[in-house]
Design an enzyme around this catalytic site. Structure first.
Site, PDB file in Angstrom:
ATOM      1  N   ARG A  10       0.834  -1.203   0.000  1.00 43.50           N
ATOM      2  CA  ARG A  10       0.000   0.000   0.000  1.00 43.50           C
ATOM      3  C   ARG A  10       0.869   1.254   0.000  1.00 43.50           C
ATOM      4  O   ARG A  10       2.047   1.216   0.374  1.00 43.50           O
ATOM      5  CB  ARG A  10      -0.970   0.008   1.185  1.00 43.50           C
ATOM      6  CG  ARG A  10      -0.366   0.156   2.557  1.00 43.50           C
ATOM      7  CD  ARG A  10      -1.455  -0.017   3.625  1.00 43.50           C
ATOM      8  NE  ARG A  10      -0.936   0.208   4.971  1.00 43.50           N
ATOM      9  CZ  ARG A  10      -1.307   1.210   5.752  1.00 43.50           C
ATOM     10  NH1 ARG A  10      -2.172   2.102   5.313  1.00 43.50           N
ATOM     11  NH2 ARG A  10      -0.810   1.329   6.967  1.00 43.50           N
ATOM     12  N   ASN A  20       7.930   0.861   1.153  1.00 49.31           N
ATOM     13  CA  ASN A  20       7.848  -0.231   0.178  1.00 49.31           C
ATOM     14  C   ASN A  20       8.649   0.035  -1.089  1.00 49.31           C
ATOM     15  O   ASN A  20       9.131  -0.910  -1.724  1.00 49.31           O
ATOM     16  CB  ASN A  20       6.386  -0.502  -0.184  1.00 49.31           C
ATOM     17  CG  ASN A  20       5.621  -1.156   0.945  1.00 49.31           C
ATOM     18  OD1 ASN A  20       6.161  -1.990   1.663  1.00 49.31           O
ATOM     19  ND2 ASN A  20       4.367  -0.768   1.130  1.00 49.31           N
ATOM     20  N   ARG A  72      -5.658  -2.515  -5.924  1.00 47.80           N
ATOM     21  CA  ARG A  72      -6.097  -2.869  -4.582  1.00 47.80           C
ATOM     22  C   ARG A  72      -7.105  -1.826  -4.120  1.00 47.80           C
ATOM     23  O   ARG A  72      -6.874  -0.619  -4.261  1.00 47.80           O
ATOM     24  CB  ARG A  72      -4.883  -2.912  -3.655  1.00 47.80           C
ATOM     25  CG  ARG A  72      -5.138  -3.424  -2.261  1.00 47.80           C
ATOM     26  CD  ARG A  72      -3.815  -3.558  -1.517  1.00 47.80           C
ATOM     27  NE  ARG A  72      -4.030  -3.720  -0.084  1.00 47.80           N
ATOM     28  CZ  ARG A  72      -3.044  -3.752   0.804  1.00 47.80           C
ATOM     29  NH1 ARG A  72      -1.777  -3.623   0.397  1.00 47.80           N
ATOM     30  NH2 ARG A  72      -3.309  -3.902   2.089  1.00 47.80           N
ATOM     31  N   GLN A 103       5.693 -10.989   2.428  1.00 41.55           N
ATOM     32  CA  GLN A 103       5.766  -9.691   3.075  1.00 41.55           C
ATOM     33  C   GLN A 103       7.023  -8.948   2.616  1.00 41.55           C
ATOM     34  O   GLN A 103       8.144  -9.462   2.739  1.00 41.55           O
ATOM     35  CB  GLN A 103       5.827  -9.877   4.591  1.00 41.55           C
ATOM     36  CG  GLN A 103       4.706 -10.782   5.116  1.00 41.55           C
ATOM     37  CD  GLN A 103       3.648 -10.046   5.882  1.00 41.55           C
ATOM     38  OE1 GLN A 103       2.958  -9.188   5.329  1.00 41.55           O
ATOM     39  NE2 GLN A 103       3.514 -10.373   7.133  1.00 41.55           N
ATOM     40  N   ARG A 154      17.354 -24.389  35.400  1.00 39.55           N
ATOM     41  CA  ARG A 154      17.703 -23.547  34.247  1.00 39.55           C
ATOM     42  C   ARG A 154      18.634 -24.299  33.290  1.00 39.55           C
ATOM     43  O   ARG A 154      19.736 -24.710  33.669  1.00 39.55           O
ATOM     44  CB  ARG A 154      18.397 -22.271  34.730  1.00 39.55           C
ATOM     45  CG  ARG A 154      18.649 -21.234  33.639  1.00 39.55           C
ATOM     46  CD  ARG A 154      19.388 -20.026  34.218  1.00 39.55           C
ATOM     47  NE  ARG A 154      19.559 -18.988  33.226  1.00 39.55           N
ATOM     48  CZ  ARG A 154      18.745 -17.952  33.065  1.00 39.55           C
ATOM     49  NH1 ARG A 154      17.678 -17.834  33.839  1.00 39.55           N
ATOM     50  NH2 ARG A 154      18.974 -17.037  32.153  1.00 39.55           N
TER      51      ARG A 154
END
Length: 404
Positions: A10, A20, A72, A103, A154
């Site tokens: 976007r 982007n 879109r 992504q 631990r």
């Protein structure tokens, strides 16, 4: 089964403005993982969906015709809209059996990751898959309750299995699951474990700085798997096809020194169906005569903007930039070297070019650099030739040492 990859982008990113399409390590952010998706050869089609004409143009400039771009809707581009809304909108337009959501904020994704994840998805008959990295940190709730270990016993870190942390690089989802649940994950879920450095998603400026340094140190990602298909080779002239020297005949005519072995290498590429093109900023009768002798019709002289011509030629040939190799030695070649899928430079190139190139030739301009690049490309076309990977790793080390 029809496998389709999908990256939603976007326009109005908030944490980092225009992230982007902002360049990171010399390329737009979105380009890194898309390039690896193409190189993996896992997908029947790859799409980007965006509300931005600028992003559309950037994607097509980088990847036409390998990546298709869809519009879109504004409803899926708000700050509160879910990624699933974009996935469901995409499903209404494009048919698929399995969707890979990629992504852009995870540019360290490799082609190997897509390949391994797809194999796992098929072999285990999964409905969905997520990517993750292994964390050996000890986690607690806000109220002081341990989550993943016993404080009274631990474990040593080397003996601790840890847990898997979702890194958001990409997801695989069956169409039937997405339609039924409206979610990217559900049913029988699998996990593909990725390298530790891929835990970083770019959400702020600090993430950006760290990932950019990692990308600079791994500049050879586009060819690390030896899966790139080179369809065209573009060359600079002075300092690349020639030694960059200026020679004059008795009547004052400018002469150029070429290398016969370079010419033979270019001929071998053409015999393999690879386009050969020469671009020069100067106009030279000597170069024009040499191109005629070599029967290279794609010769462009007096070019002021090489990158513009490179992109125009890519569209004309219907070849993605990532399938084009380029060799050059000087500052006027930097933009083309950054945009091409495979970037070569002669050994005596300027320092800025040496840092930008994927492969630095052992030979200098006019003294076999072009022939060396031709042989490298020919090796890449033979996937059984493992010496190419060795050469890449050696070059990567040299580049990393230079940057540090």
């Amino acid at each position: 089964m029809r496998w389709v990859a999908f990256m939603p982008l976007r326009a109005n990113s908030k944490s980092i403005i225009d992230k982007n399409v902002r360049n990171i390590a010399g390329r737009p952010l979105f380009a890194w993982s898309l390039e690896q998706a193409i190189a993996s050869q896992c997908f029947d089609e790859i799409y980007v969906a965006t509300d931005s004409p600028r992003i559309r143009k950037k994607v097509l400039d980088e990847f036409h015709p390998s990546v298709l771009v869809l519009d879109r809707s504004p409803e899926t581009c708000t700050d509160t809209a879910s990624t699933e809304s974009a996935m469901l909108e995409f499903k209404q337009k494009i048919s698929f059996d399995v969707l890979c959501l990629i992504q852009a904020t995870s540019p360290l994704t490799h082609a190997d990751d897509f390949i391994a994840a797809k194999r796992k998805f098929i072999e285990e008959n999964l409905d969905s898959l997520l990517t993750a990295v292994r964390s050996k940190r000890f986690y607690w709730t806000n109220t002081g309750t341990p989550i993943n270990y016993d404080p009274t016993n631990r474990p040593r870190r080397q003996d601790f299995a840890g847990c898997l942390m979702e890194n958001g690089a990409f997801y695989l989802t069956r169409a039937t699951l997405l339609e039924q649940l409206g979610s990217r994950l559900g049913g029988c879920i699998g996990i593909h474990e990725m390298a530790a450095e891929t835990a970083i998603e770019i959400d702020d400026d600090t993430d950006w700085i760290i990932v950019e340094q990692l990308l600079l140190c791994q500049r050879l990602l586009p060819i690390r798997n030896n899966t790139m298909e080179i369809k065209a080779f573009i060359l600079d002239v002075d300092g690349t096809l020639t030694d960059g020297g200026m020679y004059y005949g008795p009547d004052g005519e400018a002469l150029k020194k070429f290398n016969t072995r370079d010419a033979h290498g270019l001929q071998l590429l053409r015999e393999c169906g690879i386009k050969v093109c020469v671009i020069s900023a100067e106009k030279s009768p000597a170069v024009k005569a040499r191109m005629k002798k070599l029967r290279i019709d794609e010769y462009y002289q007096g070019v002021e903007n090489k990158l513009f011509l490179l992109k125009e030629l890519a569209k004309q040939w219907d070849i993605a930039l990532q399938n084009i190799a380029y060799i050059g030695d000087d500052l006027s070649d930097l933009e083309c070297l950054a945009s091409a899928g495979l970037a070569f430079c002669p050994a005596d190139s300027v320092s800025e070019v040496l840092r930008k190139a994927h492969y630095t030739c052992k030979h200098s301009g006019g003294n076999g650099a072009v022939r060396e690049a031709c042989e490298f490309i020919l090796k890449m076309t033979n996937s059984s030739d493992q010496t190419t990977t060795k050469d890449i790793r050696q070059t990567a080390k040299l580049i990393t040492d230079c940057d540090s």
